[in-house]
Design a protein around this motif. Structure first.
Motif, PDB file in Angstrom:
ATOM      1  N   ASP A 116      15.609  32.894 -54.907  1.00 53.20           N
ATOM      2  CA  ASP A 116      14.799  32.441 -53.782  1.00 53.20           C
ATOM      3  C   ASP A 116      14.214  33.587 -52.963  1.00 53.20           C
ATOM      4  N   TYR A 118      11.223  35.026 -52.224  1.00 49.85           N
ATOM      5  CA  TYR A 118       9.784  34.825 -52.364  1.00 49.85           C
ATOM      6  C   TYR A 118       8.999  36.124 -52.168  1.00 49.85           C
ATOM      7  N   MET A 172      11.023  26.296 -55.771  1.00 42.04           N
ATOM      8  CA  MET A 172      11.673  26.981 -54.641  1.00 42.04           C
ATOM      9  C   MET A 172      10.983  26.715 -53.305  1.00 42.04           C
ATOM     10  N   LEU A 173       9.911  25.928 -53.307  1.00 41.51           N
ATOM     11  CA  LEU A 173       9.243  25.642 -52.037  1.00 41.51           C
ATOM     12  C   LEU A 173      10.090  24.685 -51.186  1.00 41.51           C
ATOM     13  N   ASP A 174      10.142  24.976 -49.880  1.00 38.60           N
ATOM     14  CA  ASP A 174      10.809  24.043 -48.955  1.00 38.60           C
ATOM     15  C   ASP A 174       9.736  23.247 -48.231  1.00 38.60           C
ATOM     16  N   PRO A 176       8.966  20.140 -45.830  1.00 40.00           N
ATOM     17  CA  PRO A 176       9.656  19.190 -44.945  1.00 40.00           C
ATOM     18  C   PRO A 176       9.399  17.744 -45.388  1.00 40.00           C
ATOM     19  N   TYR A 178      10.281  16.451 -48.136  1.00 37.96           N
ATOM     20  CA  TYR A 178      10.058  16.347 -49.592  1.00 37.96           C
ATOM     21  C   TYR A 178      11.209  17.033 -50.330  1.00 37.96           C
ATOM     22  N   GLU A 179      12.415  17.030 -49.689  1.00 39.60           N
ATOM     23  CA  GLU A 179      13.538  17.760 -50.269  1.00 39.60           C
ATOM     24  C   GLU A 179      13.946  17.153 -51.614  1.00 39.60           C
ATOM     25  N   ASN A 180      14.369  18.026 -52.520  1.00 42.83           N
ATOM     26  CA  ASN A 180      14.867  17.630 -53.846  1.00 42.83           C
ATOM     27  C   ASN A 180      13.855  16.850 -54.683  1.00 42.83           C
ATOM     28  N   ASN A 182      10.902  18.542 -55.712  1.00 41.03           N
ATOM     29  CA  ASN A 182       9.901  19.525 -56.143  1.00 41.03           C
ATOM     30  C   ASN A 182       9.528  19.433 -57.613  1.00 41.03           C
ATOM     31  N   ARG A 309       2.098  25.948 -50.773  1.00 41.03           N
ATOM     32  CA  ARG A 309       2.974  26.724 -49.906  1.00 41.03           C
ATOM     33  C   ARG A 309       2.324  26.936 -48.538  1.00 41.03           C
ATOM     34  N   ALA A 313       4.386  23.851 -46.932  1.00 44.68           N
ATOM     35  CA  ALA A 313       5.771  24.316 -46.851  1.00 44.68           C
ATOM     36  C   ALA A 313       6.069  24.986 -45.497  1.00 44.68           C
TER      37      ALA A 313
END
Lengths: 313, 198
Positions: A116, A118, A172-174, A176, A178-180, A182, A309, A313
């Motif tokens: 992770d 980036y 690896m984008l976070d 908000p 939209y967790e898990n 990707n 991103r 993100a």
């Protein structure tokens, strides 16, 4: 519906379609008579087979987790770089640089996604590899075609490793809210790129008249590009509900993917021809052509990654 | 077992895809002769022959190199069915080709690198006489020229690690020795048969 259920449903749908496509390919393969239709059917079968592989990649990403995905994409980069360098004339003095490219740069790039990091992931190849690989070659004191050789190696690494690695980097984008989920972005990218490719091919066969680039890519036509591109953008828009985008955002992003995919096909075709080959897999009957299937993904993945991103993100 | 591992590694690294241009894989007894540029090519050529015929195909390897350590010898014997030949012969009375003749007399096929040592170039260097003597003693055996491309880029002489490029193994048209041909003429013709595919 949860993301998991969504994905399983999508995957079942795609697998169903692929079974149908494979059957059609198989039946057509039995019935073709002329050489021309035979090559069209062979093209269809090659595409369908590569989609099976992509679906397998997605299924692995979903069930076996991120590490497996990264390893699989690492091998894909390996195969793509091997194809690229095979067609590129290199000299014995490039040996160390090539060794580093295959056995140090590829694992490092995917490791950086895994941990992770980036910041380093996004500059490792454009900055560090770009500056260090030519040093390894300069050290051998062979200056004949030095610039051509280091430029070609850098290009191979950029396309086969840097660009392709942006597809699994979506994981690896976070984002908000939209967790898990990707892996659905990875699905969306591959779906739009591949459907754009095939719809452009089909529209080109049906309505194609005006060649866009007769020298570089004789099969691409204006009609095929516009028709296939619009249909693929429409498909991407319809799939907005699996992404963090709203419908009009999904339209614009699909359009960006379609355009970049088209540019990728065009540019890599020019690279390939300047290296004196028609297909990347030309040297390897029935075994090659990773880059033939991945050319549009190479260009679309980094742009899709960075748009997502930057804005989401 | 070790042979399967070696062949998988070779396929993964260099592909070693066969291209049968002048003949098809067959159970016919053959002497495959190829250009020699790196250690990988022994394995690449060995891997390119289909499984069922590979079992009865032996690779000619230099005793001074491959028997230099127990590991190398084990790899050579178990990994690629090596049959050893003395390059530096101390005892001038014994026939250096004897081990190869024994293999051929049993009906097995051979892989040899008639340049004797690894070359620097893409083009094969002059061939040594062994191929001629084997062809004369076993006139019925098919002589198949083989060209291995890219191998001098995969592992140039003096480097320790291979770079994974795709190697294609080209199998040419089988040839035989003509009765009225001198040794030099035959060896040059054989060399050109390999070079032609480069």
């Amino acid at each position: 519906m949860s993301a998991d259920q969504n994905f399983q449903m999508l995957l079942s749908g795609v697998v169903g379609l692929l079974i149908v496509a494979s059957l059609i390919g198989w039946i057509l393969g039995k019935r073709v008579k002329t050489d021309e239709t035979r090559s069209v059917v062979a093209n269809l079968q090659a595409r369908v087979n590569s989609w099976w592989l992509m679906v397998a990649f997605l299924a692995a990403a979903f069930w076996l987790g991120q590490v497996t995905t990264l390893v699989l994409f690492g091998f894909l980069s390996f195969a793509a770089l091997r194809e690229f360098i095979t067609l590129t004339p290199t000299k014995p003095s490039d040996h160390t640089a090539l060794f580093v490219a295959f056995f140090i740069i590829i694992p490092s790039q995917y490791l950086l996604i895994g941990i992770d990091w980036y910041g380093l992931f996004s500059i490792f190849i454009p900055v560090y590899a770009f500056l260090c690989l030519p040093v390894l070659t300069a050290r051998t004191e062979v200056v004949d075609q030095f610039l051509e050789r280091v430029a070609k190696i850098q290009w191979g690494v950029m396309i086969a490793v840097f660009c392709i690695s942006h597809a699994p980097a979506l994981l690896m984008l976070d984002i908000p809210g939209y967790e898990n989920q990707n892996f659905l972005l990875l699905f969306f990218l591959l779906l739009v790129v591949q459907m754009s490719d095939v719809l452009q091919y089909v529209c080109g066969k049906l309505f194609g008249k005006t060649k866009i680039a007769p020298v570089v890519s004789p099969s691409k036509t204006v009609e095929g590009f516009v028709g296939g591109g619009l249909l693929a953008t429409l498909l991407g828009t319809c799939m907005y509900w699996i992404t963090p985008f709203n419908p009009w955002q999904a339209t614009l992003i699909s359009l960006a993917i379609v355009l970049m995919g088209f540019f990728g096909g065009l540019t890599l075709s020019a690279v390939k021809r300047s290296l004196g080959a028609k297909d990347w897999g030309v040297m390897i009957q029935g075994h090659g052509g990773v880059l033939d299937r991945m050319d549009s993904v190479c260009f679309a993945a980094p742009i899709f990654f960075h748009i997502t991103r930057y804005f989401f993100a | 077992m070790i042979s399967t591992v070696l062949i998988s590694v070779v396929r993964f690294l260099v592909g070693a895809y066969p291209r049968w241009q002048g003949c098809q894989p067959a159970a016919t007894q053959r002497i495959y002769f190829a250009n020699h540029t790196s250690h990988v090519d022994t394995l690449a050529l060995f891997s390119a022959i289909p499984d069922e015929f590979r079992r009865t195909t032996r690779v000619v390897a230099a005793r001074d190199y491959w028997c230099g350590s127990p590991v190398k010898q084990y790899v050579a014997e178990k990994g690629f069915n090596a049959v050893f030949i003395d390059r530096k012969r101390e005892d001038k009375t014994c026939d250096p080709l004897l081990p190869l003749c024994e293999v051929l007399a049993k009906g097995e096929s051979l892989i040899i690198f008639p340049e004797g040592t690894r070359g620097q170039d893409d083009k094969p260097g002059p061939f040594k006489g062994g191929l001629f003597h084997l062809a004369s003693r076993f006139p019925k055996v098919e002589l198949v020229p083989v060209y291995l491309d890219n191998l001098n880029r995969i592992m140039p002489k003096g480097t320790k690690f291979p770079v994974p490029l795709i190697c294609t193994v080209h199998f040419g048209e089988p040839m035989q020795r003509d009765d009225d041909e001198t040794k030099e003429q035959f060896l040059e013709r054989a060399r050109q048969a390999v070079e032609k595919m480069a």
